[in-house]
Enzyme design. Structure first.
Site, PDB file in Angstrom:
ATOM      1  CB  CYS A  95      -0.940   0.096   1.194  1.00 39.30           C
ATOM      2  SG  CYS A  95      -2.099  -1.260   1.302  1.00 39.30           S
ATOM      3  NE  ARG A 133       4.581   1.455  -0.147  1.00 35.94           N
ATOM      4  CZ  ARG A 133       5.557   0.986   0.618  1.00 35.94           C
ATOM      5  NH1 ARG A 133       6.800   1.120   0.221  1.00 35.94           N
ATOM      6  NH2 ARG A 133       5.294   0.395   1.756  1.00 35.94           N
ATOM      7  CD1 TRP A 158      -0.294  -6.008  -3.462  1.00 41.79           C
ATOM      8  CD2 TRP A 158      -0.359  -6.682  -1.334  1.00 41.79           C
ATOM      9  NE1 TRP A 158       0.051  -7.336  -3.429  1.00 41.79           N
ATOM     10  CE2 TRP A 158       0.023  -7.776  -2.150  1.00 41.79           C
ATOM     11  CE3 TRP A 158      -0.466  -6.877   0.036  1.00 41.79           C
ATOM     12  CZ2 TRP A 158       0.294  -9.038  -1.631  1.00 41.79           C
ATOM     13  CZ3 TRP A 158      -0.200  -8.136   0.555  1.00 41.79           C
ATOM     14  CH2 TRP A 158       0.185  -9.202  -0.267  1.00 41.79           C
ATOM     15  CG  ASN A 171       1.426   0.026   4.232  1.00 44.60           C
ATOM     16  OD1 ASN A 171       1.059  -1.128   4.019  1.00 44.60           O
ATOM     17  ND2 ASN A 171       2.682   0.400   4.129  1.00 44.60           N
ATOM     18  N   GLY A 172      -0.622  -1.709   6.378  1.00 45.85           N
ATOM     19  CA  GLY A 172      -0.226  -2.644   7.428  1.00 45.85           C
ATOM     20  C   GLY A 172      -1.384  -3.578   7.726  1.00 45.85           C
ATOM     21  CD  GLU A 224      16.881 -12.801  -9.253  1.00 42.97           C
ATOM     22  OE1 GLU A 224      16.415 -13.386  -8.280  1.00 42.97           O
ATOM     23  OE2 GLU A 224      16.502 -11.663  -9.618  1.00 42.97           O
ATOM     24  CE  LYS A 279      13.429 -10.567 -10.983  1.00 46.55           C
ATOM     25  NZ  LYS A 279      14.295 -10.201  -9.884  1.00 46.55           N
ATOM     26  CD  GLU A 290       9.505 -10.804  -9.530  1.00 53.57           C
ATOM     27  OE1 GLU A 290       8.835 -10.432  -8.568  1.00 53.57           O
ATOM     28  OE2 GLU A 290      10.734 -10.613  -9.598  1.00 53.57           O
ATOM     29  CG  HIS A 317      20.024 -36.738  -7.937  1.00 50.73           C
ATOM     30  ND1 HIS A 317      20.515 -37.995  -7.656  1.00 50.73           N
ATOM     31  CD2 HIS A 317      21.117 -35.977  -8.225  1.00 50.73           C
ATOM     32  CE1 HIS A 317      21.836 -37.985  -7.740  1.00 50.73           C
ATOM     33  NE2 HIS A 317      22.221 -36.769  -8.092  1.00 50.73           N
ATOM     34  CE  LYS A 321      11.373  -2.484  -5.916  1.00 50.87           C
ATOM     35  NZ  LYS A 321      12.091  -3.531  -6.685  1.00 50.87           N
TER      36      LYS A 321
HETATM   37  O1  M6R Z   1      13.166  -5.058  -0.537  1.00 49.46           O
HETATM   38  P1  M6R Z   1      13.719  -6.450  -0.395  1.00 49.46           P
HETATM   39  O2  M6R Z   1      15.000  -6.605  -1.138  1.00 49.46           O
HETATM   40  O3  M6R Z   1      13.851  -6.878   1.031  1.00 49.46           O
HETATM   41  O4  M6R Z   1      12.655  -7.382  -1.092  1.00 49.46           O
HETATM   42  C1  M6R Z   1      12.789  -8.773  -1.074  1.00 49.46           C
HETATM   43  C2  M6R Z   1      11.855  -9.440  -2.042  1.00 49.46           C
HETATM   44  O5  M6R Z   1      10.526  -9.136  -1.725  1.00 49.46           O
HETATM   45  C3  M6R Z   1      12.134  -9.011  -3.488  1.00 49.46           C
HETATM   46  O6  M6R Z   1      13.434  -9.265  -3.866  1.00 49.46           O
HETATM   47  C4  M6R Z   1      11.163  -9.742  -4.446  1.00 49.46           C
HETATM   48  O7  M6R Z   1      11.464 -11.105  -4.468  1.00 49.46           O
HETATM   49  C5  M6R Z   1      11.260  -9.139  -5.841  1.00 49.46           C
HETATM   50  N1  M6R Z   1       9.947  -8.916  -6.360  1.00 49.46           N
HETATM   51  C6  M6R Z   1      11.981  -9.988  -6.810  1.00 49.46           C
HETATM   52  O8  M6R Z   1      12.076  -9.416  -8.065  1.00 49.46           O
END
Ligand code: M6R
Length: 605
Positions: free
Chosen positions: A2, A27, A74, A100-101, A479, A483, A486, A502, A600
């Site tokens: 949020c 956010r 969010w 937010n929270g 990674e 990517k 997501e 395995h 984010k």
């Molecule tokens: O702000 P942070 O680096 O602590 O965030 C961690 C993860 O939420 C963040 O890396 C998330 O996995 C990304 N969306 C990946 O692209």
């Protein structure tokens, strides 16, 4: 999650709020809303869905005033809908709040308030706050907010406006909130980029702070009532850095910003004369027996690479753990354990709580963070900033490579300080680090980007992907898969290449693209065997190779990156993996900056 914005001054509040919300949309984009103070209370406009729906609503029914609050959501409690959108108003229309929270005890409070005659308009946990404030209000808004917060348990960045007050009251616990100081005007927001067009004078509120902003300035108190000194700091991020700068998405812009971001990460830290790394850390390298790294998502993958770098260069045993798991067990730490948190935002609640858990065990704490003044930086003794600049795209790109560079700097610093890394080897790695921005420029040359784009388009209709890598590039495979998942929503799995026999090799058929990171020269022969195993089962191998290396196995596609040292290779390899995800999403018509269900900064558990 949020996004929150607030404004009081002489400008058109709606314009400031909408601009701020646009810069905070990463956010959350389930709904957006504003409340602007008017002569008769508040003009509240809110719509489910992304911000443009609110903008259209305001075009039809404007809200005019010079004090207002705005929110982009969010969703946690209650589906994305107009009624669940913030701001929430009191029944008499005099109070408007955004939050937010998560208010953990909202169910009990709600039934208590309903029994006392309050009528709720939404399904959200947040709405209890406005009813509690309405009940507690006796002419002093700060006091009413304090009273209401005394009844709630959970996490909040809470912003409250009252029709009778020309000020805004804000409070935070866990969820982030900053104030922006202007001349005859004040701002507040969840995150600095929202305020950059107006001010770079930022006050970072701490957990448990309550603040009041008005045209003439701000005041901050502890929740219990004691006045606090919270000074403004000047942030060096520019407004332009937080805008798209001509790119179709923030993600693509941030991918291309990596050479510059890395220059910033390394800037002033590589000492040319002595060949040493200079880090302003108070941690005593001689007092560390072992290291634990805690992080989430992409930052966790940076930690996995860091394990290889630190163990090789500094000979300290390193464990890496997902922060949300770490915090709920009883990790074994002592004063000779260094716990390192890696976080772009510095606000990820799981990482923050993992650090707190480690501190209770007596560990030393260090954070590798991008966002200045963020919550995590205030929890630790030492901070190593990555200086990547604001990262807005939900998918982390430049922060990831900057985190990798920062961990490598740390590994070199630890190795040299502990006397286990000789000068010649240190200088070798350092020289490669110095070349990094240039290497990344090369990976971003149009023909290399085009090659990745063609592969992405060719396989975009695949339902699944498999990513493989070995050694220091096993985390690169993880990674790459994250990517792709997501932002394109293509299902992807990742394994160390040697592990496929395995189990995962059962997935391979002629439909399956298998992306193999095969750049680590030392392990190329081993990886080649793994590629052969996949090719023999008619898997569609996409091999990522270093310039000059020969694979000698027919594959569906070969992608190339410049040759570099193994310890640095995950930084270079990250780029084609990011581009693959980006162009797969593009081919499928997905919005890379706003992937569904994600936000984010993850400030809820
Ligand atoms: O702000 P942070 O680096 O602590 O965030 C961690 C993860 O939420 C963040 O890396 C998330 O996995 C990304 N969306 C990946 O692209």
């Amino acid at each position: 999650m949020c996004g929150i914005v607030g404004y009081v001054g002489q400008r058109d509040a709606t314009e400031v709020l909408l601009g701020g919300l646009a810069r905070l949309e990463y956010r959350g984009y389930d709904s957006a809303g504003i409340a602007v103070q008017s002569e008769r209370g508040f003009a509240v406009r809110k719509r489910s869905g992304p911000l443009p729906r609110l903008v259209s609503a305001l075009a039809e029914d404007p809200a005019r005033g010079t004090l207002g609050i705005g929110h982009t959501r969010w969703a946690t409690h209650g589906a994305p809908s107009d009624t669940n959108a913030h701001p929430h108003s009191s029944e008499d229309g005099q109070v408007a709040i955004i939050h937010n929270g998560i208010i953990e005890n909202y169910l009990g409070l709600r039934s208590e308030l309903e029994s006392a005659g309050h009528r709720f308009a939404s399904e959200t946990d947040s709405e209890v706050l406005v009813h509690l404030i309405e009940d507690a209000y006796r002419g002093d808004l700060v006091q009413a907010v304090r009273g209401a917060l005394g009844r709630v348990r959970g996490a909040y960045a809470l912003v409250v406006a009252h029709a009778a007050h020309r000020s805004i009251v804000a409070a935070r616990t866990v969820s982030p909130l900053v104030l922006g100081v202007g001349a005859g005007e004040m701002f507040l927001a969840s995150d600095v980029p929202a305020l950059l067009p107006y001010t770079r004078q930022i006050v970072f509120l701490h957990d448990g702070d309550i603040a009041e902003i008005g045209e003439s300035g701000y005041a901050v108190w502890a929740l219990a009532g004691a006045p606090l000194q919270r000074s403004a700091v000047t942030v060096d991020w520019t407004s332009e850095a937080a805008e798209r700068g001509g790119y179709p998405t923030f993600m693509l812009k941030e991918i291309y910003e990596q050479p510059a971001a890395l220059l910033n990460t390394l800037g002033g830290r590589l000492h040319d004369e002595s060949g040493e790394v200079v880090l302003e850390l108070s941690t005593d390298p001689g007092r560390i027996d072992r290291i634990q790294i805690v992080a989430c998502g992409t930052a966790y993958h940076a930690g996995l690479v860091g394990k290889y770098q630190i163990e090789q260069l500094a000979r300290i045993p390193v464990e890496v753990e997902v922060a949300s798991e770490y915090r709920y067990r009883e990790p074994v730490v002592d004063p000779r354990t260094l716990v390192i948190a890696i976080s772009q935002s510095g606000e990820t609640i799981d990482t923050l709580e993992a650090l707190r858990q480690a501190r209770r065990g007596g560990a030393q704490l260090l954070a590798i963070v991008n966002a200045k003044g963020s919550s995590i930086t205030r929890e630790v003794g030492d901070v190593l900033y990555i200086h990547a600049g604001p990262e807005i795209g939900v998918a982390s790109t430049k922060a990831y490579t900057a985190q990798l560079a920062a961990v490598l700097l740390l590994a070199l610093w630890l190795g040299r300080s502990r006397g286990v890394l000789d000068a010649a080897r240190g200088a070798e790695v350092l020289a490669e680090l110095r070349r990094l921005p240039l290497l990344i420029e090369q990976v971003l040359q149009p023909e290399r980007v085009q090659a990745v784009r063609e592969v992405a388009t060719r396989f975009a209709s695949s339902r699944n992907y498999l990513f493989l890598g070995r050694g220091i590039n096993a985390p690169s495979a993880l990674e790459g898969a994250l990517k792709l998942k997501e932002i394109s929503y293509i299902h992807a799995e990742a394994y160390p290449a040697g592990e496929i026999k395995h189990g995962p090799i059962a997935l391979v058929d002629s439909e399956l693209p298998v992306f193999v990171v095969a750049t680590a020269a030392r392990l190329l022969d081993k990886t080649r065997s793994n590629i052969q195993e996949v090719a023999a089962r008619r898997g569609q191998v996409i091999a990522l190779l270093s310039d000059g290396d020969t694979l000698g196995v027919p594959v569906a596609a070969e992608l190339r990156v410049p040759k570099t040292a193994e310890l640095v290779s995950p930084l270079v390899n990250a780029i084609p993996l990011q581009l693959l995800a980006y162009y797969s999403a593009e081919a499928l018509g997905r919005d890379a900056d706003k992937p569904r269900n994600l936000a984010k900064s993850v400030t809820v558990e």
